[in-house]
Enzyme design. Structure first.
Site, PDB file in Angstrom:
ATOM      1  N   LYS A 110       6.417  -1.842   1.946  1.00  0.00           N
ATOM      2  CA  LYS A 110       5.225  -1.256   2.566  1.00  0.00           C
ATOM      3  C   LYS A 110       4.072  -2.256   2.421  1.00  0.00           C
ATOM      4  O   LYS A 110       3.144  -2.086   1.628  1.00  0.00           O
ATOM      5  CB  LYS A 110       4.890   0.108   1.953  1.00  0.00           C
ATOM      6  CG  LYS A 110       4.043   0.966   2.890  1.00  0.00           C
ATOM      7  CD  LYS A 110       4.086   2.420   2.499  1.00  0.00           C
ATOM      8  CE  LYS A 110       3.062   3.264   3.238  1.00  0.00           C
ATOM      9  NZ  LYS A 110       3.163   3.296   4.687  1.00  0.00           N
ATOM     10  N   HIS A 116      -0.852 -21.099  -0.830  1.00  0.00           N
ATOM     11  CA  HIS A 116       0.175 -20.103  -0.491  1.00  0.00           C
ATOM     12  C   HIS A 116       0.951 -19.583  -1.704  1.00  0.00           C
ATOM     13  O   HIS A 116       1.164 -18.392  -1.843  1.00  0.00           O
ATOM     14  CB  HIS A 116       1.162 -20.677   0.531  1.00  0.00           C
ATOM     15  CG  HIS A 116       0.585 -20.798   1.908  1.00  0.00           C
ATOM     16  ND1 HIS A 116      -0.499 -21.602   2.193  1.00  0.00           N
ATOM     17  CD2 HIS A 116       0.923 -20.217   3.077  1.00  0.00           C
ATOM     18  CE1 HIS A 116      -0.796 -21.511   3.468  1.00  0.00           C
ATOM     19  NE2 HIS A 116       0.057 -20.672   4.042  1.00  0.00           N
ATOM     20  N   TYR A 121       0.831  -1.199   0.000  1.00  0.00           N
ATOM     21  CA  TYR A 121       0.000   0.000   0.000  1.00  0.00           C
ATOM     22  C   TYR A 121       0.870   1.255   0.000  1.00  0.00           C
ATOM     23  O   TYR A 121       2.098   1.194   0.173  1.00  0.00           O
ATOM     24  CB  TYR A 121      -0.969   0.009   1.194  1.00  0.00           C
ATOM     25  CG  TYR A 121      -0.332   0.286   2.535  1.00  0.00           C
ATOM     26  CD1 TYR A 121       0.499  -0.655   3.140  1.00  0.00           C
ATOM     27  CD2 TYR A 121      -0.542   1.494   3.200  1.00  0.00           C
ATOM     28  CE1 TYR A 121       1.098  -0.395   4.368  1.00  0.00           C
ATOM     29  CE2 TYR A 121       0.045   1.759   4.428  1.00  0.00           C
ATOM     30  CZ  TYR A 121       0.863   0.805   5.003  1.00  0.00           C
ATOM     31  OH  TYR A 121       1.458   1.071   6.213  1.00  0.00           O
ATOM     32  N   GLU A 165      12.192   1.986  14.349  1.00  0.00           N
ATOM     33  CA  GLU A 165      11.242   3.057  13.997  1.00  0.00           C
ATOM     34  C   GLU A 165      10.050   3.019  14.938  1.00  0.00           C
ATOM     35  O   GLU A 165      10.012   2.223  15.879  1.00  0.00           O
ATOM     36  CB  GLU A 165      10.809   2.914  12.537  1.00  0.00           C
ATOM     37  CG  GLU A 165      10.171   1.582  12.216  1.00  0.00           C
ATOM     38  CD  GLU A 165       9.892   1.378  10.729  1.00  0.00           C
ATOM     39  OE1 GLU A 165       9.861   2.363   9.977  1.00  0.00           O
ATOM     40  OE2 GLU A 165       9.680   0.214  10.323  1.00  0.00           O
ATOM     41  N   LEU A 213      10.954   0.974   7.352  1.00  0.00           N
ATOM     42  CA  LEU A 213      10.355   1.470   6.120  1.00  0.00           C
ATOM     43  C   LEU A 213      10.951   2.853   5.869  1.00  0.00           C
ATOM     44  O   LEU A 213      10.894   3.720   6.758  1.00  0.00           O
ATOM     45  CB  LEU A 213       8.833   1.595   6.255  1.00  0.00           C
ATOM     46  CG  LEU A 213       8.207   2.102   4.961  1.00  0.00           C
ATOM     47  CD1 LEU A 213       8.076   0.978   3.951  1.00  0.00           C
ATOM     48  CD2 LEU A 213       6.859   2.739   5.204  1.00  0.00           C
TER      49      LEU A 213
END
Ligand code: PMP
Length: 287
Positions: free
Chosen positions: A153, A108, A39, A185, A209
Protein backbone atom coordinates in the site's frame (compact mmCIF):
# COMPACT_ATOMS: atom_id res chain seq x y z
CA UNK A 1 -6.36 27.79 4.38
CA UNK A 2 -6.54 24.73 2.18
CA UNK A 3 -9.69 24.91 0.04
CA UNK A 4 -12.28 22.13 0.47
CA UNK A 5 -10.41 20.74 3.47
CA UNK A 6 -11.49 20.75 7.09
CA UNK A 7 -8.50 22.84 8.12
CA UNK A 8 -9.38 22.57 11.81
CA UNK A 9 -9.58 18.78 11.84
CA UNK A 10 -7.12 16.93 14.03
CA UNK A 11 -3.84 15.52 12.72
CA UNK A 12 -0.86 13.74 14.26
CA UNK A 13 2.68 14.35 13.12
CA UNK A 14 5.76 12.78 14.70
CA UNK A 15 4.45 12.65 18.24
CA UNK A 16 2.30 15.79 18.29
CA UNK A 17 -1.35 16.51 17.70
CA UNK A 18 -1.89 19.57 15.51
CA UNK A 19 -4.55 21.29 13.40
CA UNK A 20 -4.41 19.68 9.95
CA UNK A 21 -3.67 23.01 8.27
CA UNK A 22 -0.76 23.61 10.66
CA UNK A 23 0.99 20.25 10.09
CA UNK A 24 4.36 20.79 8.38
CA UNK A 25 7.02 18.49 6.95
CA UNK A 26 10.29 19.15 5.16
CA UNK A 27 10.41 19.30 1.35
CA UNK A 28 13.21 16.74 1.71
CA UNK A 29 10.85 14.19 3.20
CA UNK A 30 11.31 11.06 1.09
CA UNK A 31 7.56 10.69 0.83
CA UNK A 32 7.48 13.98 -1.07
CA UNK A 33 10.72 13.47 -3.03
CA UNK A 34 10.43 9.77 -3.96
CA UNK A 35 6.97 8.58 -2.93
CA UNK A 36 8.99 6.48 -0.47
CA UNK A 37 6.33 5.55 2.03
CA UNK A 38 3.21 3.57 2.75
CA UNK A 39 -0.27 4.33 4.07
CA UNK A 40 -3.47 2.89 5.51
CA UNK A 41 -7.08 4.05 5.56
CA UNK A 42 -9.25 2.75 8.41
CA UNK A 43 -13.00 3.32 8.27
CA UNK A 44 -14.59 4.29 11.58
CA UNK A 45 -18.30 3.89 12.30
CA UNK A 46 -19.81 5.74 15.21
CA UNK A 47 -16.36 6.10 16.75
CA UNK A 48 -15.44 2.42 16.28
CA UNK A 49 -12.74 1.28 13.83
CA UNK A 50 -13.93 -1.45 11.43
CA UNK A 51 -11.61 -4.47 10.85
CA UNK A 52 -8.78 -2.78 12.72
CA UNK A 53 -6.64 -5.93 13.07
CA UNK A 54 -6.63 -6.39 9.29
CA UNK A 55 -5.58 -2.79 8.69
CA UNK A 56 -2.76 -3.01 11.24
CA UNK A 57 -1.56 -6.33 9.82
CA UNK A 58 -1.46 -4.82 6.32
CA UNK A 59 0.35 -1.73 7.67
CA UNK A 60 3.01 -4.00 9.18
CA UNK A 61 3.31 -5.96 5.90
CA UNK A 62 3.73 -2.76 3.87
CA UNK A 63 6.37 -1.40 6.26
CA UNK A 64 8.28 -4.69 6.23
CA UNK A 65 8.06 -4.91 2.43
CA UNK A 66 9.94 -1.65 1.97
CA UNK A 67 12.16 -1.93 5.05
CA UNK A 68 10.84 0.94 7.17
CA UNK A 69 11.14 0.43 10.93
CA UNK A 70 8.52 2.61 12.60
CA UNK A 71 9.20 1.43 16.15
CA UNK A 72 5.51 1.16 16.97
CA UNK A 73 3.76 -1.95 18.29
CA UNK A 74 0.27 -2.90 17.05
CA UNK A 75 -1.03 -1.76 20.47
CA UNK A 76 0.61 1.64 19.99
CA UNK A 77 -0.89 2.05 16.51
CA UNK A 78 -4.26 1.10 17.94
CA UNK A 79 -3.86 3.62 20.76
CA UNK A 80 -2.90 6.34 18.28
CA UNK A 81 -5.98 5.65 16.17
CA UNK A 82 -8.19 5.59 19.29
CA UNK A 83 -6.68 8.90 20.46
CA UNK A 84 -7.36 10.54 17.08
CA UNK A 85 -10.93 9.29 17.06
CA UNK A 86 -11.48 10.55 20.62
CA UNK A 87 -10.15 13.98 19.67
CA UNK A 88 -12.21 14.07 16.48
CA UNK A 89 -15.44 13.24 18.27
CA UNK A 90 -17.78 10.33 17.66
CA UNK A 91 -19.47 9.62 14.35
CA UNK A 92 -18.28 8.15 11.05
CA UNK A 93 -14.81 9.09 9.83
CA UNK A 94 -11.69 7.77 8.10
CA UNK A 95 -8.37 7.56 9.84
CA UNK A 96 -5.52 8.00 7.37
CA UNK A 97 -2.04 6.82 8.44
CA UNK A 98 1.12 7.50 6.46
CA UNK A 99 4.67 6.48 7.23
CA UNK A 100 7.56 7.62 5.05
CA UNK A 101 11.26 6.83 5.23
CA UNK A 102 11.86 10.30 6.69
CA UNK A 103 13.87 13.40 5.87
CA UNK A 104 17.32 13.07 4.30
CA UNK A 105 19.64 14.39 1.60
CA UNK A 106 18.18 13.51 -1.79
CA UNK A 107 19.87 10.24 -2.64
CA UNK A 108 17.98 7.20 -3.89
CA UNK A 109 19.46 4.57 -1.55
CA UNK A 110 18.05 4.33 1.97
CA UNK A 111 19.61 6.88 4.36
CA UNK A 112 21.21 5.66 7.59
CA UNK A 113 19.87 6.52 11.03
CA UNK A 114 16.87 8.52 9.83
CA UNK A 115 13.63 8.45 11.80
CA UNK A 116 10.54 7.72 9.71
CA UNK A 117 7.89 10.42 9.38
CA UNK A 118 4.65 9.31 11.01
CA UNK A 119 1.54 11.21 10.00
CA UNK A 120 -2.13 10.59 10.64
CA UNK A 121 -5.31 12.55 10.03
CA UNK A 122 -9.03 12.13 10.46
CA UNK A 123 -11.19 12.89 7.45
CA UNK A 124 -14.99 12.98 7.22
CA UNK A 125 -16.66 9.82 5.93
CA UNK A 126 -19.97 10.04 4.16
CA UNK A 127 -21.19 6.51 3.57
CA UNK A 128 -22.36 5.72 0.01
CA UNK A 129 -26.03 6.65 -0.16
CA UNK A 130 -29.18 5.06 -1.52
CA UNK A 131 -28.64 6.36 -5.06
CA UNK A 132 -25.31 4.50 -5.48
CA UNK A 133 -26.57 1.42 -3.69
CA UNK A 134 -29.72 1.19 -5.78
CA UNK A 135 -28.59 2.50 -9.17
CA UNK A 136 -25.02 1.28 -9.10
CA UNK A 137 -21.91 2.68 -10.74
CA UNK A 138 -20.48 2.83 -14.25
CA UNK A 139 -17.01 1.71 -15.32
CA UNK A 140 -14.77 1.35 -18.36
CA UNK A 141 -11.77 -0.92 -19.01
CA UNK A 142 -8.17 0.31 -19.10
CA UNK A 143 -4.79 -1.40 -19.30
CA UNK A 144 -3.08 -1.76 -15.90
CA UNK A 145 0.16 0.19 -16.36
CA UNK A 146 1.28 0.05 -12.71
CA UNK A 147 4.39 -1.53 -11.25
CA UNK A 148 4.61 -5.16 -10.12
CA UNK A 149 4.27 -4.59 -6.37
CA UNK A 150 0.64 -3.52 -6.14
CA UNK A 151 0.32 -5.61 -2.96
CA UNK A 152 2.24 -2.88 -1.08
CA UNK A 153 0.00 0.00 0.00
CA UNK A 154 2.53 2.51 -1.30
CA UNK A 155 2.00 6.27 -1.42
CA UNK A 156 3.48 6.13 -4.96
CA UNK A 157 0.00 6.27 -6.43
CA UNK A 158 0.59 7.87 -9.84
CA UNK A 159 -0.75 4.85 -11.73
CA UNK A 160 -3.88 4.86 -9.59
CA UNK A 161 -4.26 8.64 -9.93
CA UNK A 162 -4.06 8.41 -13.74
CA UNK A 163 -6.52 5.50 -13.70
CA UNK A 164 -9.09 7.47 -11.67
CA UNK A 165 -8.64 10.54 -13.88
CA UNK A 166 -9.32 8.30 -16.89
CA UNK A 167 -12.70 7.50 -15.32
CA UNK A 168 -13.43 11.18 -14.70
CA UNK A 169 -12.46 12.12 -18.27
CA UNK A 170 -14.60 9.26 -19.64
CA UNK A 171 -17.59 10.45 -17.59
CA UNK A 172 -17.84 7.21 -15.59
CA UNK A 173 -17.41 6.38 -11.90
CA UNK A 174 -14.61 3.83 -11.97
CA UNK A 175 -12.15 1.88 -14.14
CA UNK A 176 -11.50 -1.84 -14.29
CA UNK A 177 -7.81 -2.48 -14.91
CA UNK A 178 -6.60 -5.41 -17.00
CA UNK A 179 -3.07 -6.79 -17.20
CA UNK A 180 -2.34 -9.09 -20.15
CA UNK A 181 -6.05 -9.64 -20.61
CA UNK A 182 -6.83 -10.44 -16.97
CA UNK A 183 -8.73 -8.37 -14.41
CA UNK A 184 -6.64 -6.84 -11.65
CA UNK A 185 -8.59 -4.17 -9.71
CA UNK A 186 -10.15 -0.72 -9.83
CA UNK A 187 -8.33 2.60 -9.36
CA UNK A 188 -8.63 2.28 -5.56
CA UNK A 189 -10.89 -0.71 -4.97
CA UNK A 190 -11.06 -4.47 -5.42
CA UNK A 191 -13.31 -5.86 -8.15
CA UNK A 192 -15.46 -8.98 -8.01
CA UNK A 193 -17.74 -10.61 -10.58
CA UNK A 194 -20.71 -12.91 -10.12
CA UNK A 195 -21.61 -15.62 -12.64
CA UNK A 196 -24.43 -18.14 -12.19
CA UNK A 197 -24.69 -17.27 -8.50
CA UNK A 198 -20.96 -17.76 -7.84
CA UNK A 199 -18.63 -14.98 -6.73
CA UNK A 200 -15.21 -14.73 -8.40
CA UNK A 201 -12.20 -12.51 -7.63
CA UNK A 202 -8.67 -12.23 -8.94
CA UNK A 203 -6.40 -14.18 -6.57
CA UNK A 204 -4.24 -12.49 -3.93
CA UNK A 205 -0.96 -11.71 -5.66
CA UNK A 206 1.55 -8.94 -6.29
CA UNK A 207 -0.80 -7.60 -9.01
CA UNK A 208 -3.49 -6.32 -6.63
CA UNK A 209 -3.74 -4.66 -3.26
CA UNK A 210 -5.47 -7.12 -0.98
CA UNK A 211 -8.26 -4.99 0.41
CA UNK A 212 -9.30 -5.50 3.99
CA UNK A 213 -12.69 -6.16 2.46
CA UNK A 214 -11.20 -9.07 0.46
CA UNK A 215 -11.06 -11.32 3.51
CA UNK A 216 -14.31 -9.87 4.80
CA UNK A 217 -16.19 -10.76 1.61
CA UNK A 218 -14.75 -14.28 1.72
CA UNK A 219 -16.23 -14.62 5.22
CA UNK A 220 -19.57 -13.10 4.22
CA UNK A 221 -19.95 -15.30 1.11
CA UNK A 222 -19.22 -18.43 3.15
CA UNK A 223 -21.73 -17.41 5.82
CA UNK A 224 -24.36 -16.68 3.13
CA UNK A 225 -23.77 -20.02 1.35
CA UNK A 226 -22.55 -18.28 -1.83
CA UNK A 227 -19.83 -20.21 -3.71
CA UNK A 228 -16.56 -18.31 -4.04
CA UNK A 229 -13.50 -18.85 -6.18
CA UNK A 230 -10.30 -16.78 -6.39
CA UNK A 231 -8.75 -17.28 -9.83
CA UNK A 232 -7.55 -15.25 -12.81
CA UNK A 233 -10.54 -13.64 -14.56
CA UNK A 234 -10.29 -12.99 -18.30
CA UNK A 235 -11.69 -9.84 -19.89
CA UNK A 236 -14.17 -12.00 -21.86
CA UNK A 237 -15.64 -13.23 -18.54
CA UNK A 238 -16.08 -9.70 -17.24
CA UNK A 239 -17.92 -8.76 -20.44
CA UNK A 240 -20.56 -11.46 -19.81
CA UNK A 241 -20.65 -11.28 -15.99
CA UNK A 242 -24.06 -11.34 -14.33
CA UNK A 243 -22.81 -8.82 -11.77
CA UNK A 244 -19.73 -6.69 -11.15
CA UNK A 245 -19.08 -5.58 -7.58
CA UNK A 246 -16.49 -3.28 -6.03
CA UNK A 247 -15.23 -3.02 -2.46
CA UNK A 248 -13.12 -0.48 -0.59
CA UNK A 249 -13.02 1.18 2.81
CA UNK A 250 -14.81 4.29 1.54
CA UNK A 251 -17.11 2.69 -1.06
CA UNK A 252 -17.85 -0.28 1.24
CA UNK A 253 -19.54 -2.61 -1.27
CA UNK A 254 -21.25 -1.27 -4.40
CA UNK A 255 -22.59 -2.69 -7.64
CA UNK A 256 -21.17 -1.71 -11.03
CA UNK A 257 -24.26 -1.86 -13.19
CA UNK A 258 -22.80 -0.47 -16.42
CA UNK A 259 -19.50 -1.53 -17.99
CA UNK A 260 -18.16 -0.12 -21.24
CA UNK A 261 -21.46 1.65 -21.83
CA UNK A 262 -23.51 -1.57 -21.61
CA UNK A 263 -25.70 -2.85 -18.78
CA UNK A 264 -24.13 -5.58 -16.61
CA UNK A 265 -26.73 -8.38 -16.63
CA UNK A 266 -30.08 -6.60 -16.46
CA UNK A 267 -28.32 -3.32 -15.48
CA UNK A 268 -29.56 -3.25 -11.89
CA UNK A 269 -27.93 -4.45 -8.64
CA UNK A 270 -28.05 -8.26 -8.60
CA UNK A 271 -28.80 -10.90 -5.97
CA UNK A 272 -25.17 -11.61 -4.96
CA UNK A 273 -24.57 -7.90 -4.37
CA UNK A 274 -27.84 -7.51 -2.47
CA UNK A 275 -27.06 -10.45 -0.17
CA UNK A 276 -23.50 -9.28 0.53
CA UNK A 277 -24.61 -5.66 1.00
CA UNK A 278 -27.04 -6.72 3.73
CA UNK A 279 -24.34 -8.85 5.38
CA UNK A 280 -21.87 -5.93 5.20
CA UNK A 281 -24.37 -3.59 6.87
CA UNK A 282 -24.98 -6.19 9.59
CA UNK A 283 -21.20 -6.46 10.23
CA UNK A 284 -21.07 -2.68 10.75
CA UNK A 285 -24.14 -2.71 12.97
CA UNK A 286 -22.50 -5.42 15.10
CA UNK A 287 -19.50 -3.18 15.90
N1 PMP B 1 -7.07 -1.76 -4.33
C1 PMP B 1 -6.52 -0.53 -4.30
C2 PMP B 1 -5.57 -0.14 -5.39
C3 PMP B 1 -6.83 0.38 -3.26
O1 PMP B 1 -6.27 1.60 -3.22
C4 PMP B 1 -7.73 -0.04 -2.25
C5 PMP B 1 -8.01 0.87 -1.07
N2 PMP B 1 -8.83 1.94 -1.30
C6 PMP B 1 -8.31 -1.31 -2.34
C7 PMP B 1 -7.93 -2.15 -3.38
C8 PMP B 1 -9.31 -1.79 -1.32
O2 PMP B 1 -8.73 -1.93 -0.06
P1 PMP B 1 -9.61 -1.76 1.28
O3 PMP B 1 -10.74 -2.73 1.20
O4 PMP B 1 -8.65 -2.08 2.36
O5 PMP B 1 -10.06 -0.32 1.29
Amino acid sequence: MIPDVDNDSIAYLNGEFVRLADARISVLDRGFIFGDGIYEVVPVYNGKPFRMEGHLARLARSLAAIGIQADMTPAQWEALVADLIARAGKGDCMVYLQITRGVAKREHAFPNNVAPTIFAMVTPFKRPGAELREKGMSAVAIPDIRWLHCEIKSVSLLGNVLAKQHAVDAGVDEVLQFREGFLTEGSSCNIWIAKDGKLLAPPRSNLILEGIRYGLLEELTTAAGIAFEARPIARSEVDIADEIILTSASKEILPITHFEGKPVGPGVPGPVYTTLRAAYDRAIDAL
